[in-house]
Write an enzyme that holds these catalytic residues in place. Structure first.
Site, mmCIF file in Angstrom:
data_model
loop_
_atom_site.group_PDB
_atom_site.id
_atom_site.type_symbol
_atom_site.label_atom_id
_atom_site.label_comp_id
_atom_site.label_asym_id
_atom_site.label_seq_id
_atom_site.Cartn_x
_atom_site.Cartn_y
_atom_site.Cartn_z
ATOM 1 N N VAL A 32 -2.280 -2.488 8.019
ATOM 2 C CA VAL A 32 -2.148 -2.282 6.570
ATOM 3 C C VAL A 32 -2.807 -0.967 6.155
ATOM 4 O O VAL A 32 -4.006 -0.783 6.348
ATOM 5 C CB VAL A 32 -2.795 -3.462 5.798
ATOM 6 C CG1 VAL A 32 -2.721 -3.225 4.301
ATOM 7 C CG2 VAL A 32 -2.087 -4.756 6.158
ATOM 8 N N ASP A 33 -2.022 -0.046 5.611
ATOM 9 C CA ASP A 33 -2.525 1.212 5.027
ATOM 10 C C ASP A 33 -3.290 2.080 6.022
ATOM 11 O O ASP A 33 -4.275 2.744 5.668
ATOM 12 C CB ASP A 33 -3.423 0.915 3.790
ATOM 13 C CG ASP A 33 -2.664 0.146 2.709
ATOM 14 O OD1 ASP A 33 -1.450 0.339 2.582
ATOM 15 O OD2 ASP A 33 -3.302 -0.653 2.009
ATOM 16 N N ARG A 80 4.002 -15.527 2.599
ATOM 17 C CA ARG A 80 3.579 -14.858 1.376
ATOM 18 C C ARG A 80 3.379 -13.349 1.567
ATOM 19 O O ARG A 80 3.642 -12.562 0.683
ATOM 20 C CB ARG A 80 2.258 -15.493 0.891
ATOM 21 C CG ARG A 80 2.036 -15.426 -0.605
ATOM 22 C CD ARG A 80 0.845 -16.282 -1.002
ATOM 23 N NE ARG A 80 -0.323 -16.020 -0.167
ATOM 24 C CZ ARG A 80 -1.184 -15.021 -0.372
ATOM 25 N NH1 ARG A 80 -1.014 -14.208 -1.376
ATOM 26 N NH2 ARG A 80 -2.224 -14.858 0.430
ATOM 27 N N MET A 107 4.815 -5.716 -1.500
ATOM 28 C CA MET A 107 3.587 -6.443 -1.187
ATOM 29 C C MET A 107 3.767 -7.292 0.079
ATOM 30 O O MET A 107 3.508 -8.494 0.070
ATOM 31 C CB MET A 107 3.158 -7.293 -2.386
ATOM 32 C CG MET A 107 2.744 -6.431 -3.569
ATOM 33 S SD MET A 107 1.558 -5.166 -3.046
ATOM 34 C CE MET A 107 1.180 -4.334 -4.550
ATOM 35 N N ARG A 108 4.222 -6.649 1.157
ATOM 36 C CA ARG A 108 4.433 -7.349 2.426
ATOM 37 C C ARG A 108 4.155 -6.430 3.598
ATOM 38 O O ARG A 108 4.382 -5.222 3.499
ATOM 39 C CB ARG A 108 5.892 -7.811 2.547
ATOM 40 C CG ARG A 108 6.053 -9.237 2.161
ATOM 41 C CD ARG A 108 7.480 -9.617 1.924
ATOM 42 N NE ARG A 108 7.500 -10.473 0.783
ATOM 43 C CZ ARG A 108 7.173 -11.762 0.811
ATOM 44 N NH1 ARG A 108 6.885 -12.334 1.959
ATOM 45 N NH2 ARG A 108 7.148 -12.476 -0.285
ATOM 46 N N ILE A 109 3.699 -7.024 4.704
ATOM 47 C CA ILE A 109 3.423 -6.244 5.915
ATOM 48 C C ILE A 109 4.726 -6.075 6.686
ATOM 49 O O ILE A 109 5.521 -7.010 6.802
ATOM 50 C CB ILE A 109 2.368 -6.973 6.768
ATOM 51 C CG1 ILE A 109 1.067 -7.085 5.972
ATOM 52 C CG2 ILE A 109 2.128 -6.249 8.079
ATOM 53 C CD1 ILE A 109 0.103 -8.104 6.528
ATOM 54 N N GLU A 147 1.117 9.734 -8.308
ATOM 55 C CA GLU A 147 2.027 9.103 -7.347
ATOM 56 C C GLU A 147 3.460 9.572 -7.573
ATOM 57 O O GLU A 147 4.211 9.812 -6.638
ATOM 58 C CB GLU A 147 1.966 7.570 -7.479
ATOM 59 C CG GLU A 147 0.645 6.956 -7.075
ATOM 60 C CD GLU A 147 0.682 5.430 -7.136
ATOM 61 O OE1 GLU A 147 1.693 4.824 -6.751
ATOM 62 O OE2 GLU A 147 -0.320 4.829 -7.586
ATOM 63 N N HIS A 197 0.110 4.586 -1.559
ATOM 64 C CA HIS A 197 -1.051 3.720 -1.821
ATOM 65 C C HIS A 197 -1.958 4.405 -2.846
ATOM 66 O O HIS A 197 -2.199 5.613 -2.751
ATOM 67 C CB HIS A 197 -1.807 3.469 -0.510
ATOM 68 C CG HIS A 197 -2.948 2.530 -0.687
ATOM 69 N ND1 HIS A 197 -2.781 1.157 -0.802
ATOM 70 C CD2 HIS A 197 -4.276 2.757 -0.796
ATOM 71 C CE1 HIS A 197 -3.958 0.591 -0.978
ATOM 72 N NE2 HIS A 197 -4.878 1.534 -0.970
HETATM 73 C C1 GAR Z 1 1.722 1.658 -7.065
HETATM 74 O O1 GAR Z 1 0.506 1.997 -7.698
HETATM 75 C C2 GAR Z 1 1.566 1.736 -5.562
HETATM 76 O O2 GAR Z 1 0.744 2.786 -5.140
HETATM 77 C C3 GAR Z 1 0.960 0.407 -5.260
HETATM 78 O O3 GAR Z 1 1.658 -0.498 -6.080
HETATM 79 C C4 GAR Z 1 2.054 0.181 -7.276
HETATM 80 C C5 GAR Z 1 3.534 -0.037 -7.468
HETATM 81 O O4 GAR Z 1 3.914 0.465 -8.729
HETATM 82 N N1 GAR Z 1 1.086 0.061 -3.885
HETATM 83 C C6 GAR Z 1 0.118 -0.536 -3.190
HETATM 84 O O5 GAR Z 1 -0.931 -0.874 -3.669
HETATM 85 C C7 GAR Z 1 0.459 -0.775 -1.747
HETATM 86 N N2 GAR Z 1 -0.728 -1.047 -0.977
HETATM 87 P P1 GAR Z 1 5.434 0.665 -9.072
HETATM 88 O O6 GAR Z 1 6.124 -0.681 -8.784
HETATM 89 O O7 GAR Z 1 5.470 1.001 -10.527
HETATM 90 O O8 GAR Z 1 5.977 1.756 -8.187
#
Ligand code: GAR
Length: 205
Positions: free
Chosen positions: A153-154, A70, A99-101, A183, A118
């Site tokens: 992670v991060d 997962r 959403m993966r390591i 972002e 992030h």
């Molecule tokens: C973004 O807010 C990104 O920073 C976050 O997922 C979203 C993806 O949005 N990433 C994380 O939380 C990773 N730890 P998007 O699919 O519209 O680019």
């Protein structure tokens, strides 16, 4: 000098790995990334909206199964993703809501050449629901971070950050929306810095 992104010899080929909506993927495609060109998208979610965006933007895109886990890749699948990126001469890998390591052969092959975005000012609020964590803690300033990816992670070295003020009446949705706007400028800027050659990784910091 005006860069000609059709001149194959001057461009750095970039892969984006994403799981969902894909707004950062689109921002990278449309933004100023210097001589970096988003030339490949891979997703672990065959229904992801990012696939539609890639098709509209004319970027080569693939759904490849991540395997049976997962939150990480299966061993064979990790190799399959890595080989496709090597086959396409990818220089830089950008995680955009993946959403993966990352570990195994992908991290070995692209170490120091993988970035992530992030939605918090790391090292605060790593992991899931970063915007809710910020609201729950009552911070007045949060934001977004672009950083190199390491085996955790991060946690990797930070490349750049942009701050966002938290308003008294913010909800997770309103705060997330303002962070997302930041972002969309932060990620192309970080990629442009990478491609211009000014970033240096020293002692993993
Ligand atoms: C973004 O807010 C990104 O920073 C976050 O997922 C979203 C993806 O949005 N990433 C994380 O939380 C990773 N730890 P998007 O699919 O519209 O680019």
């Amino acid at each position: 000098m005006i860069l000609d992104k059709n001149d194959e010899s001057s461009i750095l080929r970039i892969a984006v790995l994403a799981s969902g909506r894909g707004s950062n993927f689109e921002a990278l495609c449309r933004g100023d990334t210097g001589n970096g060109k988003i030339s490949l998208l891979i997703t672990d979610n065959e229904n992801a909206d990012v696939l539609r965006r890639a098709s509209e933007l004319g970027v080569e895109a693939h759904y490849i199964s991540p395997g049976r886990y997962r939150t990480k890749f299966g061993e064979a699948e990790d190799l399959e993703w890595t080989r496709l990126m090597m086959d396409r001469d990818i220089e830089l890998v950008c995680l955009a809501g993946l959403m993966r390591i990352i570990k195994g052969s992908m991290l070995e092959e692209f170490r120091g050449r993988i970035m992530n975005i992030h939605p918090s000012l790391l090292p605060s609020f790593p992991g899931l629901h970063a915007q809710k964590q910020a609201l729950d803690h009552g911070v007045r300033i949060t934001g977004c971070t672009v950083h190199y990816v390491d085996a955790s992670v991060d946690t990797g070295p930070i490349i750049l950050q942009k701050a966002v003020h938290v308003k008294d009446d913010d909800t997770v949705e309103t705060l997330s929306g303002r962070i997302l706007q930041k972002e969309h400028t932060a990620y192309p800027e970080a990629v442009r810095l990478y491609c211009s050659g000014v970033l240096q990784l020293r002692d993993n910091a």
